[in-house]
Design a protein around this motif. Structure first.
Motif, short mmCIF file in Angstrom:
data_model
loop_
_atom_site.label_atom_id
_atom_site.label_comp_id
_atom_site.label_asym_id
_atom_site.label_seq_id
_atom_site.Cartn_x
_atom_site.Cartn_y
_atom_site.Cartn_z
N GLU A 37 -5.83 23.55 26.26
CA GLU A 37 -5.70 22.12 26.51
C GLU A 37 -5.93 21.34 25.22
O GLU A 37 -6.83 21.63 24.44
N GLY A 38 -5.09 20.33 24.97
CA GLY A 38 -5.23 19.49 23.79
C GLY A 38 -4.58 20.06 22.53
O GLY A 38 -4.63 19.44 21.48
N GLN A 39 -3.99 21.27 22.62
CA GLN A 39 -3.32 21.90 21.49
C GLN A 39 -1.84 22.08 21.81
O GLN A 39 -1.50 22.65 22.84
N ILE A 164 1.78 12.50 18.96
CA ILE A 164 2.45 12.87 20.21
C ILE A 164 1.49 12.82 21.38
O ILE A 164 1.78 12.23 22.43
N ILE A 165 0.30 13.40 21.20
CA ILE A 165 -0.68 13.45 22.29
C ILE A 165 -1.18 12.05 22.63
O ILE A 165 -1.35 11.71 23.81
N LYS A 172 -0.13 8.58 30.48
CA LYS A 172 -0.97 9.14 31.54
C LYS A 172 -1.99 8.12 32.04
O LYS A 172 -2.22 7.99 33.24
N ARG A 173 -2.60 7.37 31.10
CA ARG A 173 -3.60 6.36 31.50
C ARG A 173 -2.97 5.27 32.36
O ARG A 173 -3.56 4.80 33.33
N TYR A 179 0.57 15.40 32.52
CA TYR A 179 1.75 15.93 31.84
C TYR A 179 1.37 17.23 31.13
O TYR A 179 0.20 17.54 30.93
N VAL A 180 2.38 17.97 30.74
CA VAL A 180 2.18 19.13 29.87
C VAL A 180 3.21 19.05 28.75
O VAL A 180 4.37 18.71 28.99
N ALA A 181 2.76 19.34 27.52
CA ALA A 181 3.65 19.35 26.36
C ALA A 181 3.47 20.69 25.65
O ALA A 181 2.35 21.03 25.24
#
Length: 332
Positions: A37-39, A164-165, A172-173, A179-181
């Protein structure tokens, strides 16, 4: 999609600078590939025995920036799982004579590179992402059902992946949708959680262990909306929105400027309360490996104290043990 662990085999190929392809299966001591997550980037870590080959020792072929390909076969032929470049190289010349390498998919270049980018107000999420990805020659496949029109964006020497994130987190907020990237089939794919057609089921028979932890460290129960600063740096309080105050007041702030109207600020506040308005849960599940399982996939669980549909927030595959460890989020 069912996987017979007895039939499951893993395979690793090396593509050298000259384009020659070498099968590394005979040298493979351990293999783990993961995405967390987050990467954005997927990572693979391999330990290899430094075999002597016709053209020399293996360490002379396995070099920085060479290509590593990982595939698996569970009865229907080899299926590709990972392709990336060697980013780290570590050889120990003790009695074991082992070579450890770390490889990443192309998203690592976006994590390791910084840039300055300016986007005027009114651009959509896909439009901004297409601009960012286009600079790096990476196609964008925007499949997420959510997008917004953004206020002015200035990224001042930020890592590309952070740009991007941050953009996707803003959507999302405001929408409350996850979402997933990730990198898939040569593109950066942005999609909804749970887009996989086959939802694999985990129960007490095929699960090894589960863990479930709750904390209120990141809890938000009140959001204060702050207006634009005046010439002296003071800001008005435009609204105070409470969620559940069962655990007391833990406050977050949403700042509203000339590009964000009250309706947008209120939507962002509500999204914050939805996302962080209850205790944060950390769930892990270890199970027999499904090599194709990726971050963002939906899974069904009926093991330990876990029951229902969950999303895979992170996953690590271990070829030696034929097991995987997942970080899960509850659906909804």
């Amino acid at each position: 999609m069912a996987v017979d662990i007895a039939l499951l085999t893993y395979h690793v190929d090396l593509i050298t600078e000259s384009g020659a392809v070498y099968d590394l299966d005979h040298a493979l001591l351990s293999l783990v590939w993961e995405e967390q997550e987050g990467q954005l980037a997927q990572r693979a870590t391999l330990k290899l025995a430094n075999y002597k080959m016709e053209s020399g020792y293996l360490m002379q072929l396995v070099k920085i920036n060479c290509i590593i390909k990982i595939s698996a076969d569970w009865g229907g032929g080899r299926q590709p799982l990972f392709e990336g470049t060697i980013w780290e190289w570590d050889y120990a010349s003790a009695q074991a004579k082992e070579l450890v390498i770390t490889a990443y998919d192309p998203m690592i270049r976006l994590q390791q590179s910084k840039d300055f980018k300016y986007f005027s107000a009114g651009m959509s999420t896909p439009a901004i992402l297409n601009n960012i990805c286009g600079d790096w020659g990476i196609p964008l496949s925007y499949q997420w059902s959510k997008q917004i029109t953004h206020e002015k964006k200035v990224f001042n020497c930020d890592p590309i992946s952070d740009m991007i994130i941050k953009l996707l987190d803003e959507v999302k907020r405001q929408t409350g949708a996850p979402y997933v990237a990730l990198y898939k089939n040569g593109s950066l794919v942005v999609s909804d959680y749970g887009a996989n057609a086959d939802v694999y089921q985990f129960n007490t028979d095929n699960s090894i262990s589960t863990s479930d932890k709750l904390t209120i460290n990141n809890l938000v129960t009140r959001v204060k909306i702050i207006g634009k600063e005046d010439n002296e740096g003071r800001s008005s309080v435009d609204a105070v929105i409470d969620g559940s105050l069962e655990y007391g007041v833990l406050q977050e702030v949403v700042r509203r400027d000339s590009n964000k109207n009250m309706g947008e600020a209120n939507a962002e506040a509500q999204a914050l309360l939805k996302e962080r308005g209850k205790p944060e849960e950390s769930i892990t599940l270890a199970a027999a490996d499904l090599p194709f399982l990726r971050r963002g996939d939906a899974v069904g669980v009926a093991a330990g104290n876990l029951t229902g549909t969950f999303y895979v927030a992170g996953v690590s595959h271990n070829a030696a043990s034929k097991q995987m460890t997942m970080t899960l989020r509850r659906k909804g």
